[in-house]
Design a protein around this motif. Structure first.
Motif, PDB file in Angstrom:
ATOM      1  N   THR A   1      18.202  21.018  -9.252  1.00  0.00           N
ATOM      2  CA  THR A   1      18.959  21.077 -10.495  1.00  0.00           C
ATOM      3  C   THR A   1      19.843  19.848 -10.660  1.00  0.00           C
ATOM      4  O   THR A   1      19.915  19.256 -11.742  1.00  0.00           O
ATOM      5  N   VAL A   2      20.497  19.425  -9.598  1.00  0.00           N
ATOM      6  CA  VAL A   2      21.358  18.239  -9.657  1.00  0.00           C
ATOM      7  C   VAL A   2      20.520  16.999  -9.949  1.00  0.00           C
ATOM      8  O   VAL A   2      20.872  16.195 -10.827  1.00  0.00           O
ATOM      9  N   LEU A   3      19.408  16.818  -9.242  1.00  0.00           N
ATOM     10  CA  LEU A   3      18.568  15.637  -9.456  1.00  0.00           C
ATOM     11  C   LEU A   3      17.984  15.620 -10.870  1.00  0.00           C
ATOM     12  O   LEU A   3      17.967  14.575 -11.538  1.00  0.00           O
ATOM     13  N   THR A   4      17.514  16.757 -11.331  1.00  0.00           N
ATOM     14  CA  THR A   4      16.952  16.853 -12.684  1.00  0.00           C
ATOM     15  C   THR A   4      18.020  16.560 -13.728  1.00  0.00           C
ATOM     16  O   THR A   4      17.773  15.854 -14.711  1.00  0.00           O
ATOM     17  N   SER A   5      19.224  17.080 -13.519  1.00  0.00           N
ATOM     18  CA  SER A   5      20.322  16.826 -14.456  1.00  0.00           C
ATOM     19  C   SER A   5      20.696  15.351 -14.482  1.00  0.00           C
ATOM     20  O   SER A   5      20.976  14.786 -15.543  1.00  0.00           O
TER      21      SER A   5
ATOM     22  N   ASP B   1       9.984  17.355  -4.158  1.00  0.00           N
ATOM     23  CA  ASP B   1       9.819  16.831  -2.797  1.00  0.00           C
ATOM     24  C   ASP B   1      11.156  16.334  -2.258  1.00  0.00           C
ATOM     25  O   ASP B   1      11.530  16.629  -1.116  1.00  0.00           O
ATOM     26  N   LEU B   2      11.871  15.563  -3.077  1.00  0.00           N
ATOM     27  CA  LEU B   2      13.183  15.060  -2.667  1.00  0.00           C
ATOM     28  C   LEU B   2      14.166  16.210  -2.447  1.00  0.00           C
ATOM     29  O   LEU B   2      14.926  16.217  -1.477  1.00  0.00           O
ATOM     30  N   ALA B   3      14.146  17.193  -3.349  1.00  0.00           N
ATOM     31  CA  ALA B   3      15.058  18.325  -3.236  1.00  0.00           C
ATOM     32  C   ALA B   3      14.832  19.088  -1.933  1.00  0.00           C
ATOM     33  O   ALA B   3      15.781  19.464  -1.244  1.00  0.00           O
ATOM     34  N   LYS B   4      13.572  19.311  -1.573  1.00  0.00           N
ATOM     35  CA  LYS B   4      13.261  20.006  -0.322  1.00  0.00           C
ATOM     36  C   LYS B   4      13.771  19.212   0.879  1.00  0.00           C
ATOM     37  O   LYS B   4      14.373  19.771   1.793  1.00  0.00           O
ATOM     38  N   ASP B   5      13.532  17.925   0.866  1.00  0.00           N
ATOM     39  CA  ASP B   5      13.950  17.075   1.978  1.00  0.00           C
ATOM     40  C   ASP B   5      15.478  17.033   2.097  1.00  0.00           C
ATOM     41  O   ASP B   5      16.026  17.143   3.192  1.00  0.00           O
TER      42      ASP B   5
ATOM     43  N   ASN C   1      20.814  24.784  -1.275  1.00  0.00           N
ATOM     44  CA  ASN C   1      19.419  25.223  -1.252  1.00  0.00           C
ATOM     45  C   ASN C   1      18.576  24.309  -2.149  1.00  0.00           C
ATOM     46  O   ASN C   1      19.104  23.502  -2.911  1.00  0.00           O
ATOM     47  N   VAL C   2      17.271  24.435  -2.053  1.00  0.00           N
ATOM     48  CA  VAL C   2      16.338  23.559  -2.773  1.00  0.00           C
ATOM     49  C   VAL C   2      16.584  23.604  -4.275  1.00  0.00           C
ATOM     50  O   VAL C   2      16.589  22.566  -4.947  1.00  0.00           O
ATOM     51  N   THR C   3      16.801  24.781  -4.821  1.00  0.00           N
ATOM     52  CA  THR C   3      17.005  24.925  -6.257  1.00  0.00           C
ATOM     53  C   THR C   3      18.250  24.191  -6.725  1.00  0.00           C
ATOM     54  O   THR C   3      18.236  23.544  -7.777  1.00  0.00           O
TER      55      THR C   3
ATOM     56  N   GLN D   1       0.883  -1.169   0.000  1.00  0.00           N
ATOM     57  CA  GLN D   1       0.000   0.000   0.000  1.00  0.00           C
ATOM     58  C   GLN D   1       0.918   1.215   0.000  1.00  0.00           C
ATOM     59  O   GLN D   1       1.472   1.580   1.032  1.00  0.00           O
ATOM     60  N   TYR D   2       1.101   1.796  -1.176  1.00  0.00           N
ATOM     61  CA  TYR D   2       2.053   2.897  -1.313  1.00  0.00           C
ATOM     62  C   TYR D   2       1.466   4.212  -0.823  1.00  0.00           C
ATOM     63  O   TYR D   2       0.260   4.427  -0.861  1.00  0.00           O
ATOM     64  N   MET D   3       2.349   5.076  -0.391  1.00  0.00           N
ATOM     65  CA  MET D   3       1.981   6.442  -0.064  1.00  0.00           C
ATOM     66  C   MET D   3       1.901   7.202  -1.384  1.00  0.00           C
ATOM     67  O   MET D   3       2.079   6.619  -2.451  1.00  0.00           O
ATOM     68  N   GLU D   4       1.690   8.499  -1.320  1.00  0.00           N
ATOM     69  CA  GLU D   4       1.673   9.275  -2.550  1.00  0.00           C
ATOM     70  C   GLU D   4       3.065   9.244  -3.186  1.00  0.00           C
ATOM     71  O   GLU D   4       4.050   8.934  -2.538  1.00  0.00           O
ATOM     72  N   GLU D   5       3.117   9.557  -4.449  1.00  0.00           N
ATOM     73  CA  GLU D   5       4.390   9.563  -5.173  1.00  0.00           C
ATOM     74  C   GLU D   5       5.144  10.849  -4.860  1.00  0.00           C
ATOM     75  O   GLU D   5       4.566  11.933  -4.849  1.00  0.00           O
ATOM     76  N   LEU D   6       6.445  10.725  -4.601  1.00  0.00           N
ATOM     77  CA  LEU D   6       7.283  11.891  -4.350  1.00  0.00           C
ATOM     78  C   LEU D   6       7.853  12.406  -5.665  1.00  0.00           C
ATOM     79  O   LEU D   6       8.231  11.625  -6.531  1.00  0.00           O
ATOM     80  N   THR D   7       7.926  13.717  -5.787  1.00  0.00           N
ATOM     81  CA  THR D   7       8.497  14.337  -6.980  1.00  0.00           C
ATOM     82  C   THR D   7       9.955  14.697  -6.715  1.00  0.00           C
ATOM     83  O   THR D   7      10.437  14.624  -5.575  1.00  0.00           O
ATOM     84  N   VAL D   8      10.631  15.110  -7.766  1.00  0.00           N
ATOM     85  CA  VAL D   8      12.011  15.582  -7.622  1.00  0.00           C
ATOM     86  C   VAL D   8      12.043  16.774  -6.664  1.00  0.00           C
ATOM     87  O   VAL D   8      12.937  16.887  -5.826  1.00  0.00           O
TER      88      VAL D   8
END
Length: 123
Positions: free
Chosen positions: A51-55, A33-37, A45-47, A24-31
């Protein structure tokens, strides 16, 4: 992790359905969400983290298509693999014999150990 009970057809005896535990999964986390955490526990900083995760996500396909195995530290390894038709003579094998492609992920030993301690509870 939570699980739920689901009824499925028994592949060995289609007349006798069986009950199984299913995640039973929780909601899906976005990039983001991960960046903020991640930014909460480091000096970036979050940005910058986003940027690193997206790249990373943008560059992975290029490296995979070029035959690289990508070692992501204590997360694990990612590589491209494929299936092929078989032939009796080596000279009959060419790129058209490749039938399907898939991305393989192999978790690191550290990640496997962390997952071993997971506990489960019914929803």
């Amino acid at each position: 992790m939570k699980y739920r009970i689901v009824q499925r057809i028994n592949p060995l005896n289609k007349d006798e359905p069986k009950f199984y535990a299913a995640p039973q999964y929780m909601e899906e986390l976005t990039v983001m969400d991960l960046a903020k955490d991640i930014s909460d526990v480091c000096t970036l900083n979050v940005t910058d983290v986003e940027t690193v995760l997206t790249s990373l996500v943008r560059k992975l396909p290029m490296y995979l298509k070029n035959g690289f195995k990508i070692q992501l530290g204590s997360f694990g390894r990612v590589k491209l693999s494929f299936s092929s038709k078989g032939f009796t003579k080596a000279e009959d094998v060419d790129s058209s014999s490749i039938t399907s492609k898939r991305i393989l992920f192999t978790p690191s030993t550290e990640l496997k150990k962390e997952i071993e301690s997971a506990s489960f509870s019914r929803v």
